[in-house]
Design a protein around this motif. Structure first.
Motif: not given
Length: 195
Positions: A52-53, A85-90, A160-162
């Motif tokens: 879910l997150d 997830l395609g998260v590039t800013n990390a 929680a993040a979702r």
């Protein structure tokens, strides 16, 4: 087909804090995971993530809100999950999370009041006190909960993040469109067109 009506609703005060958010920073341990660290004999750290997150982070990006992850640890499991997830800013292995966040904030051209932060412990406090919207999971440390605009009913690693993502999408008016978009096919052809 039955009508699909959104059931997500938050307070007017939260909408005020969240309606101008353009990016959201998430911690990993205790936020995207339950905070438990499994370490194998070989020293490999294993982490469990909630689907879910993950979908929430993808929905944020689709809704025009940039997901950012800043974590104090570095592990292949986290890198793999964020890539999927395609998260590039990390930023990984950040001992000073504020110093890690500033170059990303500057590159995105955002003020702190346009950024939401979800954290659970003291290393997240420098970000949380600056954020336009500060969010904590139910299992966050007491000092974090004390300054949060919103404390999730859910624990870190358990949705929680979702909930935070849903709040942001609801406040910015993107939630309904994304919800109804899921009634259509999500499959695409090789040229990127939906089928």
């Amino acid at each position: 087909m039955r009508a699909l009506v959104s059931t997500v609703n938050f307070s007017v005060a939260l909408r005020h804090h969240a309606m101008s958010i353009r990016a959201a920073i998430f911690d990993v341990d205790g936020v995207l995971t339950d905070g438990t660290l499994y370490i194998s004999e070989a020293g490999e750290t294993l982490k469990a993530f909630h689907a879910l997150d993950g979908h929430g982070l993808k929905l944020l990006a689709q809704g025009g809100i940039t997901p950012i992850v800043i974590t104090g640890r570095d592990s292949p499991a986290v890198r793999r999950r964020l890539k999927d997830l395609g998260v590039t800013n990390a930023v990984f292995g950040a001992h000073d999370k504020l110093a890690a966040a500033e170059p990303i904030r500057t590159a995105l051209g955002l003020r702190w009041d346009q950024i939401a932060v979800m954290g659970d412990d003291w290393p997240d406090l420098p970000l949380l006190v600056r954020a336009g919207l500060a969010v904590a999971p139910a299992n966050a440390h007491a000092e974090v909960k004390a300054i949060a605009h919103h404390v999730s009913a859910l624990r870190g690693g358990e949705g929680a993040a979702r909930e935070c993502c849903d709040l942001l999408l609801w406040a910015t008016g993107k939630y309904e469109g994304l919800l109804h978009g899921h009634l259509e096919t999500l499959d695409t052809t090789s040229d990127g067109a939906r089928t």
